[in-house]
Design a protein around this motif. Sequence first.
Motif: not given
Length: 395
Positions: A152-159, A208-214, A216-222
């Motif tokens: 989540g920390r490395t994939h989602c900007v809303f972590f 993390p970078c923005e614009g990585e949709g998939s 971002m979603s994976e990171g948010a759920w994690c």
Amino acid sequence: MGLHTESPDRVTQEEEEANIGVENQPRAILDRSQLLKTRHWWICIFVCSGLVVAGRVLSTLLLNFYFIQTGRDVCDDPKQFKGTWLQSFVQNAAFPFTALLLLLWRSLFSTHREETQSSSSSSSYSSFGKLFLLYISLGVLFAAYSQLYAIGRTHCVFFFWIFTTQLISTSIFTAIINKHKFNLWIILSIVLCGFATGITSSDDAYYPCEGEGSRMSEGAWCAFFGTVAFSLSLCIMQLGFQKVIPNTNSRVSAVMLMQTNASMVATLICLVGLFISGEFKDIKEDFETFKNGKPLYVLSLIGLSLVWQVMSLGLVGLVCLASSLFSNVVSFSASPLANIFVVLAFSFMDDDVDWFKGGALLAGILGFASYIYSLYKATKKTELANQSETERECD
């Protein structure tokens, strides 16, 4: 003739005063014992809180340092999304340090009476199976939230905004599992600490970078399921201290034993994940390309692991002394301070320590103080109840 004789009335009065003094001695001893016990409890509360705050600040600084030195702070670098299993492994791998502390504590402070009580209480208080199940379940949860948080920390900007919901999930779990009672001060503490963490969460090297949709979603759920796993682990710890762990003379040994065993299980799980995922191959690349040299790479990982273990000891100690919710509140109250140190050390995004961060720090301090006041009121109420019971027994 030269002899001094006392009147019968005076002798009787002195005997009555002596008897009253003897009757009051047990009450005075009990009052002093309760006072010392309460004072010792408060000292332990602040020591464990200090471990959590120091661990939170240092772990945040070291983790940012690691990300910068390995190039994971660069948005287009593919390494930014790698190394999650290594982070999880390092977060739990310092359990030998806790085991060494446990051995030293027992050799220096454990008495023969306590050792005898501990060895004979396993059959009377809890079975080996219950302890085994407790440590295994906690180890699985440790490994789960370590890995989920790393993703989540490395994939989602809303972590960090999702991370803030950890206080809510802990409140729900502790109300259901531990039958925790809430009051106005505790609710105020949750709101203040959640606010303090939520508004001071973007200045990190692993943003993390923005614009990585998939991703971002994976990171948010994690991140979300990581908060659930962490909250559940704290509540299970509290349930273990209440129902499973023998109530020996030393709660310090119980805290270190729980942390050691759970971290050992989590380390084994993360080690398996590290090899199955193939991430162990990336360790050599990080080792070779670490900007400040190979020795500092090793030292940074060792330091990060030790700091995480110290913070975990403080968290488990607060669960044992107070509650799972208070342990989480202390961790959240340290977030603004950690953020300020990160800005001062690395100057991310050309940011400064402004009034906004100062307000968040104040909110964190007030949130911690609010829960401390709630504990103070609870201990005073308990002391008065014990005093009334003692007086009835003496009468």
